[in-house]
Structure formats: C-alpha cells, structure tokens
Write a protein that holds these residues in place. Structure first.
Motif: not given
Length: 329
Positions: A16, A22, A182-183, A186, A222
């Motif tokens: 990521v 990100n 995305p961050l 995660m 993702l």
C-alpha cells in the motif's frame, strides 16, 4: 514476534505505502500543514533502500521517497513497525539510516556542499494496541542527568522523528482521519485482524468502507489484498465471511472464494512453501539479471529471504519496471 508474522504484515503495508498516492495521503494527514504546503507530495519518487542490512530488514519494513522541499532535493523515509514492544533505540537506528541516505546522496553528488532534508516517519500499528512510548528525541538516548545534558546541549545531535501511532486509536478515530481509501483499508484491516474473535463483526460494522473500496478505482485488487492478508493470518475463511459477502454482492464473494481456494490449493505447509519459494526466487533473480545486469548483493539477499507472496508480486513487475528498485519497491 512469531516467525513469519512480520512478513505478512510488512508485505501488506509495503504494497500500500509504496504507491506514491497512498504515501502522500499518509503524509498529508500526519505532517504539519505548513510543511505539507512546501513539500511536493504530487511527485514522490520511490528509491531503493538496499543500504538497510538483512538483519535490520528482519525487524522493519522501510520505504524511501525522493521529492523536493521548496524546490530543493528532499527525502521521506517511512519505517513500518509492527512489533508488540517499542524499540527504545529507534532514534539511533533512524539516525543511522539517515546517514546512509546522505552518504549515498554525496556519492551521487560529489561536489555537493550541503545535504538534502530527510523527513523520518515511523508508522506504528501493533495488534497489542500499546502506545508508542520509545523516545522520539535523540537527546533522550544519551545517558545523563538533566544538568549534564544541559551542559552537553551544543554537542548532542538534535534530532526528532515523527510517529503515526495507529495502535491506540479506536476504529471510529481511525476512520475520522483524512486518508485515501487504500490506506484506510490497510490500516483498518491491520487494526481488526489478529487476536480478535469479533473480526467479522467489526468488518460488518464498517461494511460501508468495503463497499466504497469495491466500487472505487482498482477495487477488486484492493479487496483481494485485504482478504489475502486476513486468510494468510488464518483469521477466518470464506464461509465465516458469508454475512459480508451477502451484503457486498457476488463480485466480492468471487474475490473472497478465489483467494481462499488459492491458499488452500497451495497447501501452506512449511516444506512445500519453502521449495516453491526457492524456485520462484531463482527465476526472479534470473529475470532481473537478464534485464538489468548483475544484482547488488543486498538485493539478491532480499529476494532469497522474501516469502512467496512477495516474490510473485515482484515477478509481475519485471516486464514493466525500469529499474530493480521499481521491482523491489
């Protein structure tokens, strides 16, 4: 830390955070806004970190970006830290890594008489939810009483690193941050996955996050990353996620079932995995050598010690990458 657990966390976080968008999202949220205004986060360029030795890599995941600060060269060094216990000497380790970065810069710019700025950041996400308590000021590592430290003030290096301590945050506090999807996904997964019997309930309570990801750019990949992380740590299977897939729909169910089947078919016994890993690492070394020439010993060692999931990701990048550093990001 149990053998192998670092690789699973590190692979997911690195996958990521080695995407510049990100990393920029993380930096915009954690850095002082005045600093962000002068730091070019739209043009982060991933750099190799082969100056980190293999014994250090066994403990940390590291990412280095080159950019500009007020149009002058600058670096952002991100260290991913998942250990239950804080490293009290982290300030020393970071300072030593920064010296390596400066040394390499001087090797590339032998006539330079100044050094580029380096912004060091530790991203701490421990499943124990313990806060980061290690000293962030380098001066605090010098063993001396306050009076003596005051006398030495002009001779002790003045250095402080930044910490994004995700561990103590509640899920609501995490989701209130201004991070890209995305961050956020995660960090959310690394928070709820682990010794958590309510992992499915936590995911269901935040199903909107998964819906946003699924219907957003690159959503399938993702989600696949997130559920591969979940299943690799043996925190459930596709049947336990039935409430989630029912809510998300057939596309998500297909992703989850495919990952579960793949992991099952690979037969994740240690002996078979080690044999398969050795074969893939040899293939990757051959491909990189043919395309880029003889590898640095540190890059070769990194490949030889990488888990098979990481090796497969690197193999996928060989054909489109312009450098070894881009493959091994």
């Amino acid at each position: 830390m149990p053998k192998g657990s670092f690789n699973t966390h590190d692979i997911y976080a690195r996958e990521v955070l080695t995407h510049p968008a990100n990393a920029a999202s993380e930096l915009r949220d954690i850095l002082d806004p005045e600093l962000v205004a002068h730091l070019d986060l739209d043009n982060l360029r991933l750099e190799s970190t082969n100056f980190i030795t293999e014994d250090q890599r066994a403990e940390y995941g590291d990412i280095l970006y080159k950019t500009t600060l007020n149009q002058r060269p600058a670096y952002v060094y991100i260290l991913i830290e998942h250990q239950t216990k804080n490293d009290p000497l982290m300030g020393y380790r970071l300072l030593s890594y920064m010296v390596h970065i400066w040394r390499r810069y001087l090797d590339d710019h032998p006539r330079a008489t100044t050094l580029p700025a380096i912004i060091p950041l530790v991203v701490h996400s421990s499943r124990s939810r313990r806060r980061w308590t290690a000293p962030t000021q380098f001066a605090d590592l010098i063993k001396a009483d306050d009076a003596t430290r005051g006398l030495l003030a002009n001779t002790i290096p003045h250095f402080e690193y930044l910490v994004d301590d995700v561990s103590p945050l509640t899920i609501d506090e995490l989701r209130a941050r201004h991070l890209n999807q995305p961050l956020m996904l995660m960090l959310f997964m690394q928070k709820v996955v682990g010794r958590n019997p309510d992992v499915v309930s936590d995911m269901m309570a935040n199903v909107d996050l998964f819906e946003q990801i699924l219907h957003g750019p690159d959503g399938a990949r993702l989600l696949a990353q997130a559920f591969n992380y979940l299943f690799t740590l043996k925190q459930g299977d596709h049947t336990s996620l039935k409430p989630l897939t029912t809510k998300l729909g057939p596309k998500a169910e297909e992703i989850i079932v495919t990952i579960a089947e793949t992991l099952r078919n690979e037969g994740r016994t240690e002996g078979r995995t080690e044999g398969r890993t050795e074969g893939v690492s040899e293939t990757l070394i051959s491909l990189l050598t043919l395309k880029f020439g003889t590898l640095e010993p540190s890059d070769r060692a990194r490949i030889e010690h990488a888990p098979i999931e990481q090796l497969r990701t690197w193999c996928d990048r060989v054909l489109i990458a312009d450098s070894v550093a881009e493959v091994l990001r």
